[in-house]
Design a protein around this motif. Structure first.
Motif, short mmCIF file in Angstrom:
data_model
loop_
_atom_site.label_atom_id
_atom_site.label_comp_id
_atom_site.label_asym_id
_atom_site.label_seq_id
_atom_site.Cartn_x
_atom_site.Cartn_y
_atom_site.Cartn_z
N LEU A 89 -25.96 -19.26 -6.78
CA LEU A 89 -25.68 -17.98 -5.98
C LEU A 89 -26.41 -18.13 -5.18
O LEU A 89 -28.03 -18.51 -5.32
CB LEU A 89 -25.76 -16.62 -6.56
CG LEU A 89 -24.17 -15.98 -6.89
CD1 LEU A 89 -24.33 -14.93 -7.79
CD2 LEU A 89 -23.60 -16.85 -6.04
N ALA A 90 -26.68 -18.04 -3.89
CA ALA A 90 -27.68 -17.57 -2.90
C ALA A 90 -27.44 -16.97 -1.52
O ALA A 90 -26.36 -17.25 -1.67
CB ALA A 90 -27.63 -19.80 -2.11
N ALA A 91 -28.18 -16.11 -1.31
CA ALA A 91 -28.04 -14.96 -0.04
C ALA A 91 -27.62 -15.97 1.13
O ALA A 91 -27.97 -17.09 1.42
CB ALA A 91 -29.48 -14.60 -0.64
N GLY A 92 -26.14 -15.66 1.71
CA GLY A 92 -25.87 -16.21 2.70
C GLY A 92 -24.69 -16.42 2.23
O GLY A 92 -23.46 -17.00 3.33
N LYS A 93 -24.23 -17.32 1.25
CA LYS A 93 -22.97 -17.95 0.82
C LYS A 93 -22.52 -17.09 0.14
O LYS A 93 -21.75 -15.88 0.22
CB LYS A 93 -23.67 -18.38 -0.65
CG LYS A 93 -22.16 -19.65 -1.18
CD LYS A 93 -22.76 -20.36 -2.93
CE LYS A 93 -21.18 -21.46 -3.44
NZ LYS A 93 -22.20 -22.13 -4.47
N THR A 94 -20.80 -18.28 1.16
CA THR A 94 -18.99 -17.25 1.01
C THR A 94 -18.89 -17.60 -0.36
O THR A 94 -18.42 -18.67 -0.20
CB THR A 94 -18.57 -17.61 2.80
OG1 THR A 94 -19.15 -17.10 3.15
CG2 THR A 94 -17.65 -17.34 2.03
N LEU A 95 -18.55 -16.47 -0.89
CA LEU A 95 -17.33 -16.93 -2.44
C LEU A 95 -16.31 -16.48 -2.26
O LEU A 95 -15.90 -15.94 -1.41
CB LEU A 95 -18.06 -15.65 -3.28
CG LEU A 95 -19.66 -16.38 -4.07
CD1 LEU A 95 -20.33 -15.81 -5.26
CD2 LEU A 95 -19.69 -18.40 -4.37
N LEU A 96 -15.16 -17.35 -2.87
CA LEU A 96 -14.02 -16.42 -3.02
C LEU A 96 -13.61 -15.45 -4.23
O LEU A 96 -13.54 -16.12 -5.68
CB LEU A 96 -12.78 -18.19 -3.33
CG LEU A 96 -12.56 -18.61 -1.83
CD1 LEU A 96 -12.30 -19.71 -2.16
CD2 LEU A 96 -12.53 -17.99 -0.52
N ILE A 97 -13.29 -14.18 -3.74
CA ILE A 97 -13.47 -12.85 -4.90
C ILE A 97 -11.60 -13.11 -5.50
O ILE A 97 -10.74 -13.15 -4.28
CB ILE A 97 -13.95 -11.64 -4.49
CG1 ILE A 97 -15.37 -12.22 -4.20
CG2 ILE A 97 -13.31 -11.41 -5.70
CD1 ILE A 97 -16.39 -13.10 -5.32
N PRO A 98 -11.34 -13.52 -6.49
CA PRO A 98 -9.30 -13.25 -7.11
C PRO A 98 -9.29 -12.19 -6.45
O PRO A 98 -9.97 -11.57 -7.85
CB PRO A 98 -9.68 -14.08 -8.20
CG PRO A 98 -11.17 -14.36 -8.98
CD PRO A 98 -12.53 -14.32 -7.73
N ASP A 99 -8.23 -11.89 -6.67
CA ASP A 99 -7.59 -10.90 -6.99
C ASP A 99 -7.62 -10.34 -7.93
O ASP A 99 -7.25 -11.38 -9.15
CB ASP A 99 -6.03 -10.73 -5.51
CG ASP A 99 -6.06 -9.51 -6.13
OD1 ASP A 99 -4.93 -9.35 -6.14
OD2 ASP A 99 -6.23 -8.50 -5.77
N GLN A 100 -7.21 -9.12 -8.34
CA GLN A 100 -7.64 -8.89 -9.65
C GLN A 100 -6.06 -9.03 -10.60
O GLN A 100 -4.93 -8.64 -9.94
CB GLN A 100 -7.87 -6.92 -10.29
CG GLN A 100 -9.42 -6.00 -9.22
CD GLN A 100 -8.90 -4.95 -9.78
OE1 GLN A 100 -8.37 -4.52 -9.83
NE2 GLN A 100 -9.02 -4.51 -8.62
N GLY A 101 -6.59 -9.02 -11.59
CA GLY A 101 -4.21 -9.69 -12.43
C GLY A 101 -4.57 -11.13 -12.16
O GLY A 101 -3.41 -11.71 -12.27
N SER A 102 -5.35 -12.22 -11.23
CA SER A 102 -4.79 -13.41 -10.76
C SER A 102 -4.94 -14.87 -12.09
O SER A 102 -6.29 -14.16 -12.17
CB SER A 102 -5.28 -13.89 -9.15
OG SER A 102 -6.51 -13.30 -9.12
#
Length: 394
Positions: free
Chosen positions: A381-394
């Protein structure tokens, strides 16, 4: 304070040996052996759970007030005062007037005078002499400091000794010894409760904490449902409270927020909606409007969860999870939350973020975030990096 001689303290030794639990065959009770009628006159309560004649502080004050009153009635003649305390002022006054006597020693010679009262006054003088001259009788009276040895607290509701022992760490034997006026091992609301010195504030603090936890649990049980809300840009706690018509302080307490001014984008808040929401049309309207941001559907006659899930592009399992349904049966008229169809949402990593923290924030697992972003390690993890957060239950 009441202007009585110090020698009256000997009366407690003579009456009961300073045993607060002492009871006579005639019904007198406590250190000062106060009769029920006298107790009522001096506002000492006697109930199924309480006998304030055994409350050392209250009963002592009542006994001293009684002695002061007797001193006024018998013009400061303490032999008559002691006789009246033991035999009753009405009886003694009747004997003095009927036989035209003025002192205790005169009236005590009258045939038929109460034998107990006849012996009481000489015994008092004998005991007083011994306590003033202990060396003559080969014993020593230890010196005692005139200092408060206990704290007095009052609770707002009844609390059992067992609960106090469990949550405040007070030995059961200690509570029983200091509180003989409580008959059923239960501290009563707005009744004096005695603890060793310096224990009072500590116990009150622990009990307040216990009841705060109890109120929170009771409060949570009253909620109709708990709506999960994801904080968005420019959201404030006041704005969110207005959306759901739920007091800001309630949301803050329920989510254990330290400050009402610090919310993070993406943070999940739990919004407790009370049952009373159902009965107020205006509130229910705001509630439905708030839910419509995530998607909401009112169940119609003939609907099933399978049809609703198919119609909105989701699954029965997700519908049940989001709406906290225990079965697949749903009544017509119920307002269901429809989960978002989006599979991922972007999140820019901030300084200090961790995968565990993000997983808790968005209500998903660490493994799901790592799989969605093809991360090999928790530390990538690095500050400024964009992550894709999966929706709950997916």
């Amino acid at each position: 304070e009441l202007g009585l001689p110090l020698e009256v303290a000997v009366l407690g030794v003579l009456e009961s040996g300073y045993d607060a639990r002492a009871m006579s065959h005639k019904g007198a009770g406590g250190v000062w052996q106060i009769m029920p009628g006298t107790a009522g006159h001096y506002k000492l309560r006697i109930t199924d759970k309480l006998d304030e004649r055994k409350d050392l502080v209250k009963s002592t004050r009542a006994a001293l007030l009684f002695l002061r009153e007797l001193s006024k009635q018998f013009n400061g003649d303490w032999d008559l005062v002691l006789a009246a305390y033991n035999g009753g002022p009405n009886y003694l006054r009747k004997m003095l007037d009927q036989h035209k006597k003025k002192t205790f020693w005169e009236v005590s010679q009258v045939p038929g005078f109460k034998s107990e009262t006849l012996e009481f006054v000489p015994r008092f003088h004998a005991l007083l002499h011994i306590m003033k001259n202990p060396g003559e009788y080969l014993f020593k009276i230890p010196e005692m400091e005139q200092a408060e040895v206990f704290d007095v607290v009052r609770f707002s509701e009844n609390i059992s000794f067992d609960l106090l022992s469990k949550y405040a760490g007070i030995p059961l034997e200690m509570m029983e010894e200091l509180n003989p006026h409580l008959k059923e091992n239960e501290a009563l609301a707005q009744v004096n409760f005695y603890l060793p010195k310096k224990f009072g504030n500590l116990v009150l603090k622990k009990i307040r904490k216990y009841y705060a936890k109890l109120r929170l649990e009771k409060y949570r049980k009253k909620t109709l449902r708990v709506v999960r809300y994801r904080v968005r840009k420019n959201d404030t706690l006041l704005g969110i409270s207005k959306k759901f018509n739920v007091p800001r302080g309630r949301i803050k307490r329920y989510n254990r927020l330290r400050s009402a001014h610090y919310l993070r984008i993406g943070q999940i808040l739990k919004i407790p909606i009370y049952r009373s929401v159902k009965s107020r049309g205006r509130v229910a309207k705001k509630y439905r409007r708030a839910l419509s941001r995530k998607g909401a559907y009112r169940v119609k006659t003939g609907d099933t969860l399978s049809r609703i899930a198919l119609r909105h592009g989701t699954t029965v399992a997700r519908l049940k999870k989001v709406n906290r349904l225990k079965s697949s049966f749903v009544k017509a008229g119920v307002l269901l939350t429809i989960p978002s169809t989006a599979k991922f949402q972007p999140y820019r990593v901030a300084r200090g973020d961790t995968l565990t923290g993000l997983a808790r924030m968005f209500g998903v697992s660490v493994r799901a975030i790592m799989r969605a972003n093809k991360l090999r390690s928790r530390h990538e993890l690095a500050a400024g990096k964009t992550l894709l957060i999966p929706d709950q239950g997916s």
